[in-house]
Write a protein that holds these residues in place. Sequence first.
Motif, mmCIF file in Angstrom:
data_model
loop_
_atom_site.group_PDB
_atom_site.id
_atom_site.type_symbol
_atom_site.label_atom_id
_atom_site.label_comp_id
_atom_site.label_asym_id
_atom_site.label_seq_id
_atom_site.Cartn_x
_atom_site.Cartn_y
_atom_site.Cartn_z
ATOM 1 N N ILE A 255 0.867 -1.181 0.000
ATOM 2 C CA ILE A 255 0.000 0.000 0.000
ATOM 3 C C ILE A 255 0.903 1.230 0.000
ATOM 4 N N SER A 256 0.708 2.090 -0.992
ATOM 5 C CA SER A 256 1.562 3.267 -1.104
ATOM 6 C C SER A 256 1.056 4.385 -0.197
ATOM 7 N N ALA A 257 1.839 5.455 -0.091
ATOM 8 C CA ALA A 257 1.528 6.548 0.832
ATOM 9 C C ALA A 257 0.143 7.136 0.562
ATOM 10 N N ASN A 258 -0.304 7.102 -0.703
ATOM 11 C CA ASN A 258 -1.625 7.648 -1.020
ATOM 12 C C ASN A 258 -2.753 6.660 -0.708
ATOM 13 N N GLY A 259 -2.406 5.550 -0.057
ATOM 14 C CA GLY A 259 -3.433 4.608 0.388
ATOM 15 C C GLY A 259 -3.842 3.589 -0.664
ATOM 16 N N LEU A 260 -3.249 3.660 -1.854
ATOM 17 C CA LEU A 260 -3.643 2.725 -2.908
ATOM 18 C C LEU A 260 -2.870 1.405 -2.781
ATOM 19 N N ARG A 261 -3.569 0.323 -3.133
ATOM 20 C CA ARG A 261 -2.986 -1.022 -3.058
ATOM 21 C C ARG A 261 -2.400 -1.404 -4.411
ATOM 22 N N HIS A 262 -1.232 -2.041 -4.396
ATOM 23 C CA HIS A 262 -0.564 -2.433 -5.648
ATOM 24 C C HIS A 262 -0.071 -3.874 -5.568
ATOM 25 N N ASP A 263 -0.308 -4.632 -6.624
ATOM 26 C CA ASP A 263 0.291 -5.961 -6.757
ATOM 27 C C ASP A 263 1.738 -5.821 -7.199
ATOM 28 N N ILE A 264 2.603 -6.651 -6.611
ATOM 29 C CA ILE A 264 3.976 -6.759 -7.106
ATOM 30 C C ILE A 264 4.092 -8.159 -7.690
ATOM 31 N N GLN A 265 4.249 -8.229 -8.997
ATOM 32 C CA GLN A 265 4.211 -9.519 -9.679
ATOM 33 C C GLN A 265 5.484 -9.745 -10.491
ATOM 34 N N LEU A 266 5.993 -10.955 -10.448
ATOM 35 C CA LEU A 266 7.131 -11.302 -11.308
ATOM 36 C C LEU A 266 6.593 -12.005 -12.540
ATOM 37 N N LEU B 180 -15.284 -12.812 -5.057
ATOM 38 C CA LEU B 180 -14.465 -12.033 -5.993
ATOM 39 C C LEU B 180 -15.074 -10.640 -6.196
ATOM 40 N N THR B 181 -16.388 -10.596 -6.334
ATOM 41 C CA THR B 181 -17.074 -9.312 -6.512
ATOM 42 C C THR B 181 -16.869 -8.422 -5.280
ATOM 43 N N ASP B 182 -17.013 -8.998 -4.110
ATOM 44 C CA ASP B 182 -16.805 -8.208 -2.883
ATOM 45 C C ASP B 182 -15.367 -7.684 -2.821
ATOM 46 N N HIS B 183 -14.428 -8.551 -3.209
ATOM 47 C CA HIS B 183 -13.018 -8.154 -3.206
ATOM 48 C C HIS B 183 -12.787 -6.988 -4.173
ATOM 49 N N VAL B 184 -13.350 -7.096 -5.371
ATOM 50 C CA VAL B 184 -13.149 -6.056 -6.392
ATOM 51 C C VAL B 184 -13.831 -4.746 -5.975
ATOM 52 N N ILE B 185 -15.004 -4.859 -5.384
ATOM 53 C CA ILE B 185 -15.694 -3.642 -4.922
ATOM 54 C C ILE B 185 -14.856 -2.951 -3.846
ATOM 55 N N ALA B 186 -14.398 -3.724 -2.867
ATOM 56 C CA ALA B 186 -13.620 -3.126 -1.772
ATOM 57 C C ALA B 186 -12.329 -2.509 -2.314
ATOM 58 N N ARG B 187 -11.758 -3.172 -3.312
ATOM 59 C CA ARG B 187 -10.441 -2.759 -3.777
ATOM 60 C C ARG B 187 -10.485 -1.654 -4.827
ATOM 61 N N HIS B 188 -11.459 -1.737 -5.741
ATOM 62 C CA HIS B 188 -11.460 -0.804 -6.876
ATOM 63 C C HIS B 188 -12.657 0.144 -6.941
ATOM 64 N N TYR B 189 -13.784 -0.297 -6.435
ATOM 65 C CA TYR B 189 -15.011 0.504 -6.596
ATOM 66 C C TYR B 189 -15.767 0.598 -5.269
ATOM 67 N N PRO B 190 -15.122 1.195 -4.259
ATOM 68 C CA PRO B 190 -15.730 1.184 -2.918
ATOM 69 C C PRO B 190 -17.116 1.836 -2.864
ATOM 70 N N SER C 72 -2.789 -2.235 -10.013
ATOM 71 C CA SER C 72 -3.724 -2.012 -8.900
ATOM 72 C C SER C 72 -4.339 -3.346 -8.474
ATOM 73 N N SER C 73 -4.351 -4.312 -9.385
ATOM 74 C CA SER C 73 -4.626 -5.724 -9.109
ATOM 75 C C SER C 73 -4.380 -6.418 -10.434
ATOM 76 N N HIS C 74 -4.428 -7.727 -10.434
ATOM 77 C CA HIS C 74 -4.329 -8.459 -11.710
ATOM 78 C C HIS C 74 -5.630 -9.184 -12.005
ATOM 79 N N MET D 142 -21.058 -2.524 -9.721
ATOM 80 C CA MET D 142 -19.656 -2.787 -10.082
ATOM 81 C C MET D 142 -19.533 -2.905 -11.603
ATOM 82 N N LEU D 143 -20.439 -3.664 -12.213
ATOM 83 C CA LEU D 143 -20.427 -3.819 -13.673
ATOM 84 C C LEU D 143 -20.491 -2.454 -14.352
ATOM 85 N N GLU D 144 -21.373 -1.592 -13.869
ATOM 86 C CA GLU D 144 -21.500 -0.255 -14.461
ATOM 87 C C GLU D 144 -20.188 0.529 -14.356
#
Length: 480
Positions: free
Chosen positions: A99-110, A200-210, A177-179, A218-220
């Motif tokens: 989570i960066s200083a601005n509060g956003l969550r980021h995936d670190i992926q290889l 998955l929907t709950d996760h995406v809402i919490a993470r991307h579309y609170p 921001s996620s994969h 969410m679809l909209e």
Amino acid sequence: MTIQIPFDNSYAELPERFYARLDPTPVAEPALIALNDALARDLGLDADALKSPAGVQVLAGNMVPPGADPLAQAYAGHQFGGWSPQLGDGRAILLGEVISANGLRHDIQLKGSGRTPFSRMGDGRAWLGPVIREYIVSEAMHALGIPTTRALAAVATGETVLRETPLPGAVLTRVASSHIRVGTFQYFAARQDKDALKELTDHVIARHYPDAGTALEMLERVIAAQARLVAQWMGVGFIHGVMNTDNTHIAGETIDYGPCAFMDRYHPETVYSSIDQFGRYAYARQPEIAVWNLAQLATALLPLIDEDQDRAIEMATEAVHRFPGLYSEAWLAVFRPKLGLTTAEPGDAQLIETLLSRMSALGADFTNTFRGLADGSARGRFADPDGFDAWAADWRARMGRETADEAVRIETMRRANPAVIPRNHRVEEAISAAVAGDFGPFRALMGALVRPWDDPSGEGVRFTRPPEPGQEVRQTFCGT
Ligand code: AMP
Ligand code: MG
């Protein structure tokens, strides 16, 4: 020395059937190619530590840092319209999230980190070419202000990857921001796993579309995000090349830079990808393909939208049908400033379309024609300048009704029309040199791409030039 990354992993908390837990496969001899200092800083990571031998071991997948919870995500997808029930991260491993200083969550992926249970026939590896390409193009997109996954680092593995010929191997550290993709939803929908769909929907809402309260909302939001994204691609002449549902990001980031390309000469039917035989993913088809992909998301979400499936279909269809209106609005918001327009008039879409159709008829360079509107050099981009003059008379008449003064209009154009984009021949040049062990051209190109709105000086001017006849790259290849 151990590398300290303040991981905060949320995907790993989801049920086991969302992924396969496994470590990256170590490589022979990791060597750093590039580390993105600015991005490391934004993520709150210590760039110098990442460049140290221990950091490079982490970026190569040889050392799993404390707090990481490595996993390969499961997903499905439609590839060129054909259904693949099981794709998943076949050559990528999520180390964890920060989570960066601005509060956003980021995936670190290889990416290129070895085989996983989703590798199918693949070797789980990447060669240097696609790693360099993704690094360059994703960072260029970011500099252009277009939502995208990022490149934190590229490392050489010291190993050979076998494609048609033996090639040097590499690993890209991708940040997103996620994969989560449309294909992630399809994976569970196809298995009729309604519980997983809900999680998955709950996760995406919490993470991307609170602010979204339901699956339909969410679809909209996803539909609106994709409409904006594709409009932004169109504004810089970007062709994604593989708009499969597994490459359609749920938060509207550009993801999976395979056979992507920026157009030189404008033509709406332009295709670069060697595997896109029928032009499914041609420049001008991108908006309709986005609708197709979003319709797949809508279908996957039906069980969550309403108990009554007829009613669910009605609501989901209505949401998808809103795309064209949202897209037109987003497209105008992108193209109006490209013409220096700060106000809106009903005839603007026509004015833009007319310019584009003249550009396509006369083979004008996309980037330089728009850039040239601000400094008066656009006319010279046309093989037949008379064709430009006829349009320019209408444009000047429209400008006469603008409220902003000329300096503002010129600045508007300069901030909407980049001078530097990652032209194919320059990307290819950087890749060929890198394969031969020279990363100079890659670094020089990156230096120009991070400031796309500035006119480069000196040697950098070459990055603004369209390819000479012998330099033109007409085909690009998948990133495997
Ligand atoms: P892409 O074309 O990059 O979107 O990849 C489509 C699918 O093929 C994804 O499931 C990838 O993980 C998988 N894939 C691509 N290249 C490889 C590889 N070299 N090894 C294993 N899986 C791969
Ligand atoms: Mg993909």
